[in-house]
Design a protein around this motif. Structure first.
Motif, PDB file in Angstrom:
ATOM      1  N   LEU A   1       2.835  49.041  31.331  1.00  0.00           N
ATOM      2  CA  LEU A   1       1.658  49.669  31.931  1.00  0.00           C
ATOM      3  C   LEU A   1       0.497  48.688  32.023  1.00  0.00           C
ATOM      4  N   LEU A   2       0.277  47.942  30.960  1.00  0.00           N
ATOM      5  CA  LEU A   2      -0.810  46.975  30.936  1.00  0.00           C
ATOM      6  C   LEU A   2      -0.612  45.892  31.992  1.00  0.00           C
ATOM      7  N   VAL A   3       0.584  45.358  32.078  1.00  0.00           N
ATOM      8  CA  VAL A   3       0.872  44.319  33.073  1.00  0.00           C
ATOM      9  C   VAL A   3       0.732  44.885  34.480  1.00  0.00           C
ATOM     10  N   GLY A   4       1.262  46.076  34.714  1.00  0.00           N
ATOM     11  CA  GLY A   4       1.150  46.702  36.026  1.00  0.00           C
ATOM     12  C   GLY A   4      -0.297  46.928  36.419  1.00  0.00           C
ATOM     13  N   HIS A   5      -1.105  47.395  35.477  1.00  0.00           N
ATOM     14  CA  HIS A   5      -2.526  47.626  35.736  1.00  0.00           C
ATOM     15  C   HIS A   5      -3.233  46.309  36.050  1.00  0.00           C
ATOM     16  N   THR A   6      -2.921  45.268  35.286  1.00  0.00           N
ATOM     17  CA  THR A   6      -3.538  43.961  35.495  1.00  0.00           C
ATOM     18  C   THR A   6      -3.177  43.395  36.858  1.00  0.00           C
ATOM     19  N   VAL A   7      -1.903  43.507  37.235  1.00  0.00           N
ATOM     20  CA  VAL A   7      -1.457  43.004  38.535  1.00  0.00           C
ATOM     21  C   VAL A   7      -2.127  43.784  39.668  1.00  0.00           C
ATOM     22  N   THR A   8      -2.192  45.089  39.534  1.00  0.00           N
ATOM     23  CA  THR A   8      -2.820  45.921  40.564  1.00  0.00           C
ATOM     24  C   THR A   8      -4.287  45.567  40.723  1.00  0.00           C
ATOM     25  N   ARG A   9      -5.002  45.398  39.617  1.00  0.00           N
ATOM     26  CA  ARG A   9      -6.419  45.019  39.693  1.00  0.00           C
ATOM     27  C   ARG A   9      -6.587  43.663  40.354  1.00  0.00           C
ATOM     28  N   ALA A  10      -5.711  42.714  40.025  1.00  0.00           N
ATOM     29  CA  ALA A  10      -5.794  41.378  40.620  1.00  0.00           C
ATOM     30  C   ALA A  10      -5.534  41.448  42.121  1.00  0.00           C
ATOM     31  N   GLU A  11      -4.579  42.258  42.526  1.00  0.00           N
ATOM     32  CA  GLU A  11      -4.282  42.404  43.954  1.00  0.00           C
ATOM     33  C   GLU A  11      -5.459  43.022  44.693  1.00  0.00           C
ATOM     34  N   HIS A  12      -6.079  44.026  44.103  1.00  0.00           N
ATOM     35  CA  HIS A  12      -7.254  44.652  44.722  1.00  0.00           C
ATOM     36  C   HIS A  12      -8.402  43.650  44.827  1.00  0.00           C
ATOM     37  N   ALA A  13      -8.591  42.851  43.790  1.00  0.00           N
ATOM     38  CA  ALA A  13      -9.674  41.881  43.772  1.00  0.00           C
ATOM     39  C   ALA A  13      -9.477  40.803  44.841  1.00  0.00           C
ATOM     40  N   HIS A  14      -8.226  40.499  45.145  1.00  0.00           N
ATOM     41  CA  HIS A  14      -7.933  39.466  46.132  1.00  0.00           C
ATOM     42  C   HIS A  14      -7.629  40.047  47.514  1.00  0.00           C
ATOM     43  N   GLY A  15      -7.784  41.362  47.668  1.00  0.00           N
ATOM     44  CA  GLY A  15      -7.599  41.992  48.960  1.00  0.00           C
ATOM     45  C   GLY A  15      -6.164  42.054  49.451  1.00  0.00           C
TER      46      GLY A  15
END
Length: 74
Positions: free
Chosen positions: A57-71
């Motif tokens: 869950l933590l890794v998935g959340h981190t990846v999702t946030r990074a993807e959103h931040a980079h558009g």
């Protein structure tokens, strides 16, 4: 079960969980028939699975946030 790619990022945290919760030092087969079989308490297995799930869950959340931040998300 054969593990294909032990260099993936998730491998070390999972081995750490296995060491701490189940006393498993390696996922590599020992070589002797039956040597890879262990007795583990159900409570310990549950705790190890819970930690692995939380890590996912933590890794998935981190990846999702990074993807959103980079558009990268639609």
């Amino acid at each position: 079960m054969m593990y294909r790619n032990k260099t993936e990022a998730h491998w070390e945290p999972l081995l750490m969980i296995a060491r701490e919760e189940l006393g498993i030092e390696s996922f590599d087969p020992v070589g002797k028939p039956g040597a890879d079989i262990r007795m583990c308490r159900v409570e310990d297995i549950g705790r190890a699975l819970e930690r692995a799930y939380d890590l996912g869950l933590l890794v998935g959340h981190t990846v999702t946030r990074a993807e959103h931040a980079h558009g990268h998300c639609a």
